[in-house]
Design a protein around this motif. Structure first.
Motif, PDB file in Angstrom:
ATOM      1  N   PHE A  20       8.371  10.580  -0.538  1.00  0.00           N
ATOM      2  CA  PHE A  20       9.568  11.192   0.708  1.00  0.00           C
ATOM      3  C   PHE A  20       8.740  10.840   1.835  1.00  0.00           C
ATOM      4  O   PHE A  20       9.772  10.204   3.185  1.00  0.00           O
ATOM      5  N   LEU A  21       7.740  10.919   2.699  1.00  0.00           N
ATOM      6  CA  LEU A  21       7.147  10.269   3.564  1.00  0.00           C
ATOM      7  C   LEU A  21       7.174   8.516   4.152  1.00  0.00           C
ATOM      8  O   LEU A  21       7.266   8.356   4.968  1.00  0.00           O
ATOM      9  N   VAL A  22       7.181   8.157   2.930  1.00  0.00           N
ATOM     10  CA  VAL A  22       6.834   6.667   2.823  1.00  0.00           C
ATOM     11  C   VAL A  22       8.090   6.371   3.075  1.00  0.00           C
ATOM     12  O   VAL A  22       8.472   5.399   3.564  1.00  0.00           O
TER      13      VAL A  22
ATOM     14  N   LEU B 211      -1.733  10.415   5.651  1.00  0.00           N
ATOM     15  CA  LEU B 211      -0.402   9.624   5.715  1.00  0.00           C
ATOM     16  C   LEU B 211      -0.009   9.561   6.695  1.00  0.00           C
ATOM     17  O   LEU B 211       0.724   8.829   7.144  1.00  0.00           O
ATOM     18  N   ALA B 212       0.479  10.729   7.506  1.00  0.00           N
ATOM     19  CA  ALA B 212       1.740  10.783   8.594  1.00  0.00           C
ATOM     20  C   ALA B 212       0.737  10.401  10.279  1.00  0.00           C
ATOM     21  O   ALA B 212       1.631   9.752  10.150  1.00  0.00           O
ATOM     22  N   LEU B 213      -0.426   9.508   9.785  1.00  0.00           N
ATOM     23  CA  LEU B 213      -0.919   8.688  10.817  1.00  0.00           C
ATOM     24  C   LEU B 213      -0.314   7.237  11.179  1.00  0.00           C
ATOM     25  O   LEU B 213       0.151   7.023  11.638  1.00  0.00           O
ATOM     26  N   ALA B 214      -0.336   7.442   9.278  1.00  0.00           N
ATOM     27  CA  ALA B 214       0.326   5.817   9.496  1.00  0.00           C
ATOM     28  C   ALA B 214       1.923   5.941   9.937  1.00  0.00           C
ATOM     29  O   ALA B 214       2.477   4.756  10.090  1.00  0.00           O
TER      30      ALA B 214
ATOM     31  N   VAL C  57       0.625  -1.309  -0.151  1.00  0.00           N
ATOM     32  CA  VAL C  57      -0.280   0.293   0.326  1.00  0.00           C
ATOM     33  C   VAL C  57       0.629   0.777  -0.285  1.00  0.00           C
ATOM     34  O   VAL C  57       0.436   2.274  -1.013  1.00  0.00           O
ATOM     35  N   GLY C  58       2.226   0.996   0.975  1.00  0.00           N
ATOM     36  CA  GLY C  58       2.992   2.143   0.513  1.00  0.00           C
ATOM     37  C   GLY C  58       3.649   2.633  -0.295  1.00  0.00           C
ATOM     38  O   GLY C  58       4.005   4.283  -1.336  1.00  0.00           O
ATOM     39  N   VAL C  59       4.322   1.493  -1.767  1.00  0.00           N
ATOM     40  CA  VAL C  59       4.588   1.965  -2.882  1.00  0.00           C
ATOM     41  C   VAL C  59       3.439   2.276  -3.274  1.00  0.00           C
ATOM     42  O   VAL C  59       3.086   2.304  -4.470  1.00  0.00           O
ATOM     43  N   LEU C  60       1.428   2.160  -2.879  1.00  0.00           N
ATOM     44  CA  LEU C  60       1.196   1.978  -4.377  1.00  0.00           C
ATOM     45  C   LEU C  60       0.652   3.727  -3.831  1.00  0.00           C
ATOM     46  O   LEU C  60       0.754   4.834  -5.059  1.00  0.00           O
ATOM     47  N   LEU C  61       0.383   3.768  -2.455  1.00  0.00           N
ATOM     48  CA  LEU C  61       0.503   5.183  -2.168  1.00  0.00           C
ATOM     49  C   LEU C  61       1.395   6.908  -3.162  1.00  0.00           C
ATOM     50  O   LEU C  61       1.468   7.197  -3.688  1.00  0.00           O
ATOM     51  N   ALA C  62       2.867   5.686  -2.907  1.00  0.00           N
ATOM     52  CA  ALA C  62       3.442   6.617  -3.685  1.00  0.00           C
ATOM     53  C   ALA C  62       3.770   6.986  -5.298  1.00  0.00           C
ATOM     54  O   ALA C  62       4.288   7.698  -5.391  1.00  0.00           O
TER      55      ALA C  62
END
Length: 300
Positions: free
Chosen positions: A284-286, A233-236, A158-163
């Protein structure tokens, strides 16, 4: 013998994680295309040729376009909104309505058969599968056989997808960010019930609240530089980093801002942007969270 057994089990975990990452990454292209919708649309319903896109997982390739069937540009041009993301964004999509059937872009007049080369409408499968496999393998190598490795492997695709989506349209859709935060806290809560875990669920919860609040302040101070999708996204990210403690949370947060600053500086040096150019911060957050988790897992 016990050491050799431990090394063997860690190697098996890394190999399984790499295969898991490759398999899940190969399923991301269609979702990446659908979520890379213009501002005002929750997700895309049609391919650039005007045909309905069914399902969320798999290759981003239209069989009807490959067969040379013509779509319905009038339907494709309408905004088929099923919900709105809280993150303002910019489209930047070549498949935007009004251009999909314009002669000159592909050398094809409306109504002529579409070449099979036009059938792919989203990102390629191989790069997403490779990136996800590498991320999952690295997380497994750092975490070993501790129970939280299952959490990282579930969250990583999911992180890769969001990025990928944020890089494409500078947008982080609510159907991904908010469930990711909830899933991170629930899954880490379950991992905390399993013996030999290396983190604390209480600091994961506090980390989510603290990092989310910090990003919210940045958003309120400078909405043009920080999107509200980044706040969610920062919550996760805060939950994942907080699992390993406050030093890991600070490290992962700093790494994200450092990577974003380096990217922005590189664009300035290459004269591809100026100081007012907005850049997608989600990747960059991810990436910062990924590096922080690696450091926290190795230190645990």
């Amino acid at each position: 013998m016990s050491t050799a057994t431990g090394l063997d089990s860690d190697l098996v975990v890394v190999l399984v994680a790499a295969l898991w990452g490759a398999a899940t990454g190969a399923l991301l292209p269609r979702a990446a295309y659908r979520f890379s919708a213009p501002s005002g649309e929750a997700w895309r319903e049609r391919c650039p040729g005007g045909h309905p896109v069914r399902g969320w997982l798999g290759r981003a390739r239209c069989g009807q376009c490959a067969a040379g069937e013509s779509g319905h540009s009038g339907e494709f041009g309408r905004s088929e909104q099923s919900g709105r993301s809280g993150q303002p964004g910019h489209s930047g999509e070549s498949g935007h309505s009004g251009e999909s059937h314009r002669p000159g872009r592909s050398g094809r007049e409306p109504g002529q058969p579409r070449r099979s080369a036009d059938a792919r409408y989203g990102p390629r499968t191989a790069p997403l599968a490779l990136v996800t496999a590498l991320v999952c393998a690295a997380l497994a190598a750092a975490t070993g056989t501790r129970p939280e490795v299952a959490v990282w492997l579930l969250l990583a695709p999911v992180g890769v997808l969001l990025a990928a989506v944020d890089l494409k349209v500078r947008r982080l859709p609510d159907p991904l960010t908010l469930p990711l935060a909830g899933a991170a806290l629930v899954l880490l809560g379950l991992a905390a019930l399993v013996p030999e875990h290396a983190g604390e669920w209480s600091t994961a919860l506090l980390g989510a609240l603290v990092l989310g609040a910090g990003y919210l302040v940045l958003f309120l101070v400078n909405p043009a530089g920080m999107g509200f999708g980044d706040v969610k996204l920062a919550l996760a990210a805060g939950a994942a980093l907080g699992w390993y403690g406050w030093p890991t949370l600070m490290l992962g947060t700093f790494a994200g801002f450092l990577l974003g600053a380096l990217y922005g500086g590189a664009l300035l040096v290459a004269r591809r942007a100026d100081r007012k150019t907005a850049i997608p911060f989600g990747p960059f957050l991810v990436a910062g969270a990924f590096l922080g988790i690696l450091a926290g897992a190795y230190a645990a």
